[in-house]
Design a protein around this motif. Sequence first.
Motif, short mmCIF file in Angstrom:
data_model
loop_
_atom_site.label_atom_id
_atom_site.label_comp_id
_atom_site.label_asym_id
_atom_site.label_seq_id
_atom_site.Cartn_x
_atom_site.Cartn_y
_atom_site.Cartn_z
N ALA A 61 85.10 59.63 49.08
CA ALA A 61 85.57 58.38 49.70
C ALA A 61 85.06 58.28 51.13
N ARG A 62 85.04 59.41 51.83
CA ARG A 62 84.53 59.40 53.20
C ARG A 62 83.04 59.04 53.20
N ASP A 63 82.29 59.69 52.32
CA ASP A 63 80.86 59.42 52.30
C ASP A 63 80.56 57.99 51.91
N ALA A 64 81.49 57.38 51.15
CA ALA A 64 81.27 56.00 50.74
C ALA A 64 81.46 55.04 51.91
N GLY A 65 81.98 55.54 53.04
CA GLY A 65 82.02 54.73 54.24
C GLY A 65 83.29 53.91 54.43
N SER A 66 84.34 54.19 53.66
CA SER A 66 85.57 53.43 53.88
C SER A 66 86.40 54.12 54.97
N TYR A 67 87.48 53.45 55.40
CA TYR A 67 88.36 54.03 56.40
C TYR A 67 89.40 54.92 55.74
N PRO A 68 89.84 55.97 56.43
CA PRO A 68 90.78 56.90 55.78
C PRO A 68 92.13 56.26 55.47
N TRP A 69 92.53 55.21 56.21
CA TRP A 69 93.88 54.70 55.94
C TRP A 69 93.98 53.98 54.61
N SER A 70 92.83 53.71 53.96
CA SER A 70 92.92 53.22 52.59
C SER A 70 93.48 54.30 51.68
N PHE A 71 93.44 55.54 52.13
CA PHE A 71 93.89 56.65 51.30
C PHE A 71 95.08 57.37 51.95
N SER A 72 95.80 56.66 52.82
CA SER A 72 96.84 57.36 53.58
C SER A 72 97.93 57.91 52.67
N GLY A 73 98.21 57.20 51.57
CA GLY A 73 99.23 57.70 50.64
C GLY A 73 98.85 59.04 50.06
N VAL A 74 97.61 59.13 49.55
CA VAL A 74 97.13 60.37 48.95
C VAL A 74 97.00 61.45 50.02
N MET A 75 96.53 61.05 51.22
CA MET A 75 96.42 62.02 52.33
C MET A 75 97.78 62.64 52.62
N GLY A 76 98.79 61.77 52.71
CA GLY A 76 100.13 62.27 53.00
C GLY A 76 100.61 63.22 51.92
N LEU A 77 100.35 62.86 50.66
CA LEU A 77 100.73 63.76 49.56
C LEU A 77 99.99 65.08 49.68
N ALA A 78 98.69 64.99 49.98
CA ALA A 78 97.88 66.21 50.06
C ALA A 78 98.42 67.13 51.15
N GLU A 79 98.83 66.53 52.29
CA GLU A 79 99.38 67.36 53.37
C GLU A 79 100.59 68.15 52.89
N ARG A 80 101.40 67.50 52.06
CA ARG A 80 102.63 68.16 51.64
C ARG A 80 102.44 69.02 50.40
N CYS A 81 101.45 68.71 49.55
CA CYS A 81 101.39 69.32 48.21
C CYS A 81 100.21 70.25 48.00
N LEU A 82 99.15 70.12 48.78
CA LEU A 82 97.99 70.98 48.58
C LEU A 82 98.38 72.43 48.86
N ASP A 83 97.83 73.34 48.07
CA ASP A 83 98.14 74.75 48.29
C ASP A 83 97.58 75.17 49.65
N PRO A 84 98.43 75.77 50.53
CA PRO A 84 97.93 76.13 51.86
C PRO A 84 96.71 77.02 51.82
N SER A 85 96.53 77.79 50.73
CA SER A 85 95.37 78.69 50.70
C SER A 85 94.07 77.90 50.59
N GLU A 86 94.13 76.60 50.32
CA GLU A 86 92.93 75.78 50.23
C GLU A 86 92.39 75.41 51.61
N ALA A 87 93.19 75.70 52.67
CA ALA A 87 92.80 75.23 54.00
C ALA A 87 91.38 75.65 54.36
N GLY A 88 91.02 76.88 53.98
CA GLY A 88 89.71 77.39 54.34
C GLY A 88 88.58 76.54 53.78
N ARG A 89 88.81 75.96 52.60
CA ARG A 89 87.77 75.17 51.96
C ARG A 89 87.52 73.85 52.68
N LEU A 90 88.43 73.48 53.54
CA LEU A 90 88.33 72.18 54.19
C LEU A 90 87.56 72.24 55.50
#
Lengths: 540, 451
Positions: free
Chosen positions: A466-495
């Motif tokens: 989605a980033r590479d497609a050139g849109s703004y991140p707030w189009s994905f703020s819902g999913v971003m918020g979920l990811a902050e709360r739900c993504l496994d913390p061990s994934e942080a390194g991959r980011l």
Amino acid sequence: MPQTPAPAQAPVPGAWEELVTSALLGTERRTPPGHAPGRAAPTALLDAAAVETVRRRAGLRPARSAERLEPAPEDPRPPLPAAAARRLTMLLADRPGTAGGGRRGTAPDLMELLPQWLAAANARGFAAPPQTLPALLDAARGRTDLRPATLTFAGPRALWLARLNPDWRFALRAAPGGGAALPRPEDTARVRQLWEEGLFAERVALLAALRARDAAGARELLASTWPTERAEDRLMFLDSLRTGLGPQDEPFLERALADRSRNVRATAAELLSALPGSALAARMAARALTCVSVDRTGAAPAIVVEAPHECDADMERDGVVPKPPAGRGERSWWFGQLVEAAPLGTWPARLGGRTPEEIVALPVADDWQSELHAAWCRAAVRQRDAGWARALLGSPTAPEAGGPGAVSLAERAKLLGTLNAGERAEWVAGFIATHGLSEAFQLLGMCAVPWAAPLGRAVVDALNIARDAGSYPWSFSGVMGLAERCLDPSEAGRLDGLLAIPDETEDASPGAGGYWAEAFQRLVTTLRLRAAMTEELGAP
Amino acid sequence: MTQQGVRWSADQVLALAPDAASRKAGSKLGAAGPWSEAGSSDEGTVWGLCKGSGSKPYQTIVDIADVSGPAYKCSCPSRKFPCKHALGLLLLWAGGEGAVPTAQAPDWAEQWISGRRRRAEEKSAADSPGSGPGAGDPDAARRRAERRAERITAGATELEQRLTDLLRGGLAGVEQAGYGMWEETAARMVDAQASGLAARVRELGAIPASGPGWPVRLLEECALLHLLGQGWLGRDRLPDDLAATVRARVGLPVSPDGPPVRDNWLVLAQYDTADTRLTTRRIWLHGVESNRTALLLSYGAAGRAPELALPVGLTLEAEVSAYPGGGRQRASLGKQFAPPAPTAIRPPGVSTTRAAARYGEALRDDPWLESVPVTLERVVPVPDGDSWQLADADEDTALPLTPATHHRPGLWRLVALSGGEPVKVFGECGHRGFTPLAAWPADPGPAVQLC
């Protein structure tokens, strides 16, 4: 402090009151006793008042103590580790409204992490530090979704405290019986007494608690007073049988099918249809099966639907609602209810020994497909049939899965609920890989936290795309918020690779790269914070 | 001196925040995400680069070992002091060795630190010969002081006249007269360079609207103002200490003259009060060896936090010098010998009866005193109608809490901490009641801030 000067020091009783009266009226009208009227009178009054003021203050004594409070009940849970207690202070310091809103920036949203923190602390059975109780109660007051976990963590002292402050009265309402503990299920005499004499809310809480521990005992308790309960109470009590529903409940539910209240009858029928072995389920299956058959006369076999022509009294007794909502035909309405209540296990035999996948793949004649599939979806959810749910969900990568198909997103989300956590995550991961994030929010909400590795990777990859497609991140703020709360913390390194601001391409939205970098930084920061939070609390 | 084991707690760091917004903003920055190249030195310096909204990260440095309390430097444009970056950095550092390792300071941090240390040395070198270079001509200074004293005398005389007129006509009339008459009188006192008198006059103006019982309070304050005016006019005949108290209360600048007392000073409480002109910060210290309680005052312009900020609950080994007058309660913080460190020490407490008596005794040295600092031993917060009191666990006596306390979150923290059992409470005990500022639980545990 009470204005009680030591009596021994008072030169003239009431002297101070005399001074106040003279001062109020003015020395022109009234001269304090013992002073001469005239030009010097105000000064003399001020002199005397100064002496008296200092004398009164110097002579202050403590008051008598008011009636002492009953001390708060003991909280036997172990205290929080020091680091976790500090973390809690920080989470609670981040209260909404303490600073201006605006753009979220790179800093994590601490308040959103409080639910997770509370769940983790409760899982480990820690006691809340007493001085944090006011902030915890205030947080729970503002957010009803936080209340159960907060009150569990806050423990008995919070209820003690809530009795002293009207702002926190909600805590007493939330605790059944105003904080008094429910009787233990073994204590049959007290259970009996509370059931017969308690308030409605107490009885609902009692029944729910008992049902969770002893399903048959709860049903028998309910049956003992069933005929004398009011219709709306019967409905609520019947609802509590959903917990631990089993074949033993069938006789009771069958009797409830003859209830005076239509809502009670409908609920009883719904519960019975969730028991595939019940007599009601068999009756509904017999009705539904006559409506659906396979037509082999065409080039390829197809399902033919012949909807019922009437809704007779027996159907009504089994919970079929005769009158359709506005805009729906009577016959399709009845048909949908029959299929929904029929056990899914009866269909393969009726439809040529086909598997659920094969049945779902069959064409359906005369536009009945959406009606039939939607009814099967409801049946799969109600009967918690993972095999049928899988068939109805289809492949997540199928092109029609992303668009408006026979099965809506809301139905998909419910169907996912019947699968186990790993399968669910895998399906949603496949869905996101094919269809992107724009439709994924509801489905992600069904997945277990923290997200399984394939799902987390799919979400991160999709965000990257989605980033590479050139849109703004707030189009994905819902999913971003979920990811902050739900993504496994061990994934942080991959980011880490996503944190830099990318070079701006021509077709990108201006400045989007910087905002994306900021959003990913917040994601990584939040994940690190969650990892730290968990570590501070220790192993569960 | 080493950093081992002296990292502060999040509470102590957050107590440095100038306001709630900064506390929140700082909390958010107290995580590794936006920070890079963070480190700390054994000399008590913490630094780091914080990613902000701009392209260049902010350079944030905190010197916690500074002789005059923590010092902050940040390249951000914020006027808050300390800014959110400094708070976030300290929180990160408080979090542990992992996020902020011990390291060699980078050049940009080293420059600022060595610059500070050099200036501090120059200052102490300059201070030692006695009169600083700024004192100028002693004769001119004396003449300035005399002129100012004359103006204050004129102001005090005028104020006495106004009070006399007021009492002749009666206080009942002021309820209608409104705020204007007091504002004008206060402005006259500012002209007379008597800021202490001006502040008291302004407070008089608020009393008629302060609810039932206002005539008593107004007469008390008028009488004390009269006492202060008379004290100024007759200061030559007063004992030295009382004269010093009057000078300070009237608003003359005073400087600490007491000998520096070196001790481990436990920071008991820090809180701000603000009016439209000035933010006043009060910090209460307890000397572990000397058993003295000292008050540090620090001022900031309206809306800005005062510069001095100390971490509540820690002890700092430092020198403290008392100001003249006022029972020598006020003091200034001098040389600091070690960074603030955690402690299990609590100040010794007294009974409620003794606390009330202590306020009465303190009025001998300073009759204008509103309250004295007291630690209460074994008291229980108890509701008393609509108000609260601190009841002695072992006697049938209690100190009511001041009315303002009832609207502060600290009251509920105190009640929650106690749970109906005795706790130790530090606060200010005066004629309006007791204001709790810090409390300690019955079992071992750190102090809980109530202000």
